[in-house]
Design a protein around this motif. Sequence first.
Motif, PDB file in Angstrom:
ATOM      1  N   LYS A   1       0.840  -1.205   0.000  1.00 16.61           N
ATOM      2  CA  LYS A   1       0.000   0.000   0.000  1.00 16.61           C
ATOM      3  C   LYS A   1       0.876   1.257   0.000  1.00 16.61           C
TER       4      LYS A   1
ATOM      5  N   TYR B   1       3.073  -6.564   9.236  1.00 10.57           N
ATOM      6  CA  TYR B   1       1.709  -6.045   9.270  1.00 10.57           C
ATOM      7  C   TYR B   1       1.628  -4.804   8.378  1.00 10.57           C
TER       8      TYR B   1
ATOM      9  N   ALA C   1      -0.060  -1.722   6.907  1.00 10.83           N
ATOM     10  CA  ALA C   1      -1.132  -0.804   7.293  1.00 10.83           C
ATOM     11  C   ALA C   1      -1.326   0.302   6.257  1.00 10.83           C
TER      12      ALA C   1
ATOM     13  N   SER D   1       0.557   2.845   5.960  1.00  9.87           N
ATOM     14  CA  SER D   1       0.856   4.088   6.674  1.00  9.87           C
ATOM     15  C   SER D   1       2.201   3.916   7.376  1.00  9.87           C
TER      16      SER D   1
ATOM     17  N   SER E   1       2.852   0.656   9.550  1.00 12.51           N
ATOM     18  CA  SER E   1       3.249  -0.671   9.067  1.00 12.51           C
ATOM     19  C   SER E   1       4.439  -1.147   9.890  1.00 12.51           C
TER      20      SER E   1
ATOM     21  N   LYS F   1       0.796  -4.710  15.430  1.00 13.43           N
ATOM     22  CA  LYS F   1      -0.324  -4.925  14.525  1.00 13.43           C
ATOM     23  C   LYS F   1      -1.329  -3.792  14.709  1.00 13.43           C
ATOM     24  N   ALA F   2      -1.298  -2.831  13.775  1.00 13.72           N
ATOM     25  CA  ALA F   2      -2.245  -1.718  13.806  1.00 13.72           C
ATOM     26  C   ALA F   2      -3.647  -2.248  13.523  1.00 13.72           C
ATOM     27  N   GLU F   3      -4.636  -1.503  13.934  1.00 18.11           N
ATOM     28  CA  GLU F   3      -6.028  -1.934  13.829  1.00 18.11           C
ATOM     29  C   GLU F   3      -6.425  -2.327  12.401  1.00 18.11           C
ATOM     30  N   ASP F   4      -6.037  -1.548  11.422  1.00 19.68           N
ATOM     31  CA  ASP F   4      -6.426  -1.812  10.035  1.00 19.68           C
ATOM     32  C   ASP F   4      -5.351  -2.537   9.230  1.00 19.68           C
ATOM     33  N   SER F   5      -4.380  -3.118   9.895  1.00 24.09           N
ATOM     34  CA  SER F   5      -3.279  -3.747   9.160  1.00 24.09           C
ATOM     35  C   SER F   5      -3.635  -5.163   8.718  1.00 24.09           C
ATOM     36  N   GLN F   6      -2.858  -5.622   7.754  1.00 24.53           N
ATOM     37  CA  GLN F   6      -3.044  -6.964   7.208  1.00 24.53           C
ATOM     38  C   GLN F   6      -1.722  -7.724   7.354  1.00 24.53           C
TER      39      GLN F   6
END
Length: 172
Positions: free
Chosen positions: A105, A140, A142, A144, A147, A152-157
């Motif tokens: 991203k 992770y 994110a 942003s 990353s 592990k940020a809330e919206d991370s993959q």
Amino acid sequence: MRGVIKFLPKFMTERIKVFYYNSKQPGYKFSLKNNSYKTETASWSIFSSTPLYFITKEIERYEKYYKIGRDDTVIDAGAFNGILSLVYAEKAKSGKVFSFEPDRKNLQGLDENLNLNGNPKNIQLIKEGLWSYRGEIKFYEAGSVASSSFYKAEDSQENIIKVTSLDDFVEE
């Protein structure tokens, strides 16, 4: 004032912000050009897809400790959207900037900012992480600055990414 601004078209609000931040941040000149933002100082000038109003203090903090010369080599480990890589490429015009960024991203924004600046020849983008060994790690993404391989940020993959060590990179 803020209540009025939110009802204005975006191109007007952006022009108002440029005017405002030019009056509040001496040493920086902000402008809009062809749907991108230009930021200039006495020592560098770059285009970006987002305004740099809020990271100028970060850049100043880096410049307080790191004096980049014309022939220097710079490692940007976690290049995010490439802003520091672009600033340092301007300073190290005869040098080289190696920009490491593993987050897919973030690479989209980084590629966009490199394109806006004519893909500087002294920036080499490495699409992997910088680590203590060569291999793969859990990461992770994110999209942003959040990353991370640790947090592990809330919206991370969660993904597995390739990494290299600085020693291995320099040997190549």
